[in-house]
Design a protein around this motif. Structure first.
Motif, PDB file in Angstrom:
ATOM      1  N   ASP A 174      48.703  34.326 -27.705  1.00 58.10           N
ATOM      2  CA  ASP A 174      49.528  32.942 -27.862  1.00 58.10           C
ATOM      3  C   ASP A 174      50.759  33.251 -27.329  1.00 58.10           C
ATOM      4  O   ASP A 174      51.385  34.442 -27.568  1.00 58.10           O
ATOM      5  N   SER A 234      54.876  31.470 -27.067  1.00 56.53           N
ATOM      6  CA  SER A 234      55.682  30.451 -27.443  1.00 56.53           C
ATOM      7  C   SER A 234      55.979  29.213 -26.390  1.00 56.53           C
ATOM      8  O   SER A 234      56.218  29.760 -25.231  1.00 56.53           O
ATOM      9  N   ASN A 258      54.797  32.197 -38.669  1.00 58.10           N
ATOM     10  CA  ASN A 258      55.563  31.156 -39.126  1.00 58.10           C
ATOM     11  C   ASN A 258      56.922  31.444 -39.569  1.00 58.10           C
ATOM     12  O   ASN A 258      57.924  30.879 -39.405  1.00 58.10           O
ATOM     13  N   ARG A 278      58.999  32.210 -36.596  1.00 56.74           N
ATOM     14  CA  ARG A 278      59.686  30.996 -35.892  1.00 56.74           C
ATOM     15  C   ARG A 278      60.648  30.274 -36.796  1.00 56.74           C
ATOM     16  O   ARG A 278      61.527  29.693 -36.117  1.00 56.74           O
ATOM     17  N   SER A 314      54.857  25.581 -36.395  1.00 53.67           N
ATOM     18  CA  SER A 314      53.461  25.230 -35.680  1.00 53.67           C
ATOM     19  C   SER A 314      52.487  24.980 -36.745  1.00 53.67           C
ATOM     20  O   SER A 314      52.515  25.428 -37.903  1.00 53.67           O
TER      21      SER A 314
END
Length: 367
Positions: free
Chosen positions: A243, A245, A334, A337, A345
């Protein structure tokens, strides 16, 4: 460390021989370099003999490590886990800023300018000079002057001004100004006050910050090379990119503690600005993280790695977090983030990508 099995030994030997042939060496040359029998090297090449960890390490030293899996090459600060990232984050930025500050003040032009800024506060009078002694202007400062300067920039009086000036900083904008400028408290010591531009005051603020917070024994007269506490390593991230961003712009800029100051680049600063000679870059109020990328990698050994790239108003940084436990992955993701003020997310896209790459999703029913 890679286990020294026959299979790994064969991988190292074949890689070494390939490079040796390219360099014009023979198999016997390689055997001689690691002090083994050529027949033994032939058996190791076929996977029938293990040469032992000493011979394997010697081959790696001479010819490099063999290719194990594809990966992404980058230069980054490598951290063991997420807790170490949070613990050392400010210290890493202090380390970078410290190095830049030392390089800045070791530059002769900046050093001489600093002498002149402090000259009016020099306590001894020179009859031939009405304002300040010529030693601050053209000549090499005497040992007495050097001693005084280094004592003065570490004095409680100067450092108190630094703290109060930082707290007093405010924007000032006139009708003719295209950009807001900064107003900083005046310099006044023992009743002596003379005009100093805010850009020059900002330079002195950085000098005070360097001494009070980062390098208490710093001397303007010693061109020392700062030894970083955190080194940037060459890294190859193996496995699949699970993954990355998409929303890299931070909702708000993350402030990194540092004084008001210039964008430093050692000796490389612009010579002109607005068509006029200028030794300094534009003043920045803070060092801010404006954008950040968080990438997740999963390798063949089911090991998770996080790669973080951040861009600040002064420089860019890359980090690699080595150990990310699968059960804590979503929470850490998270938290990162949130740390960078990126949008939170719902983790669905991350879980979908993990499933496609064969990753572990806690609580999911695997059919």
């Amino acid at each position: 460390m890679q286990e020294a099995t026959k299979e790994y030994c064969a991988l190292v030997v074949n890689h070494a021989l390939s490079k040796a042939y390219f360099e014009g060496k023979t198999q016997k040359d390689v055997a001689d370099e690691i002090n083994v029998d050529p027949a033994g090297l032939s058996r190791a090449k076929k996977g029938n003999q293990n040469l032992g960890i000493t011979a394997i390490n010697t081959l790696i030293d001479l010819f490099g490590a063999p290719k194990v899996s594809e990966g992404l090459y980058l230069e980054a600060i490598v951290l063991e886990d997420f807790s170490q990232f949070k613990l050392l984050y400010q210290s890493i930025h202090d380390d970078i800023f410290n190095k830049e500050l030392v390089a800045w003040f070791n530059h002769e032009k900046i050093k001489n300018k600093t002498f002149k800024l402090l000259a009016p506060y020099y306590p001894y009078k020179y009859p031939s000079q009405s304002r300040f002694p010529s030693i601050f202007d053209k000549e090499e400062p005497s040992e007495a002057v050097k001693l005084w300067v280094d004592e003065f920039i570490r004095s409680p009086e100067f450092l108190t001004w630094v703290r109060e000036a930082v707290e007093s900083i405010k924007f000032v904008k006139s009708e003719n100004d295209m950009e807001p400028r900064f107003a900083i408290n005046d310099l006044e010591f023992k009743g002596v006050n003379h005009w100093v531009s805010d850009e020059d005051k900002a330079s002195l603020l950085n000098l005070g910050y360097l001494i009070e917070n980062l390098e208490p024994n710093y001397s303007l007269f010693t061109s020392s090379v700062y030894q970083p506490k955190f080194s940037v390593s060459e890294v190859v991230l193996t496995g699949s990119l699970v993954d990355e961003s998409i929303d890299d712009r931070c909702n708000q800029a993350r402030q990194i503690k540092s004084p008001l100051g210039f964008i430093f680049s050692g000796e490389d600063f612009p010579e002109h600005r607005h068509g006029k000679p200028n030794k300094y870059r534009k003043i920045q109020q803070f060092n801010l993280v404006n954008s950040a990328y968080i990438d997740l990698y999963l390798n063949e050994k089911m090991e998770y790695r996080l790669r973080i790239f951040e861009s600040t108003s002064r420089y860019s940084n890359s980090y690699v977090i080595k150990n990310v436990h699968g059960a804590e992955l979503f929470d850490i993701y998270n938290q990162l983030r949130e740390f960078y003020f990126l949008p939170q997310s719902d983790l669905k896209s991350l879980k979908s990508s993990l499933a496609e790459k064969g990753g572990y999703i806690p609580g999911a029913l695997v059919l």
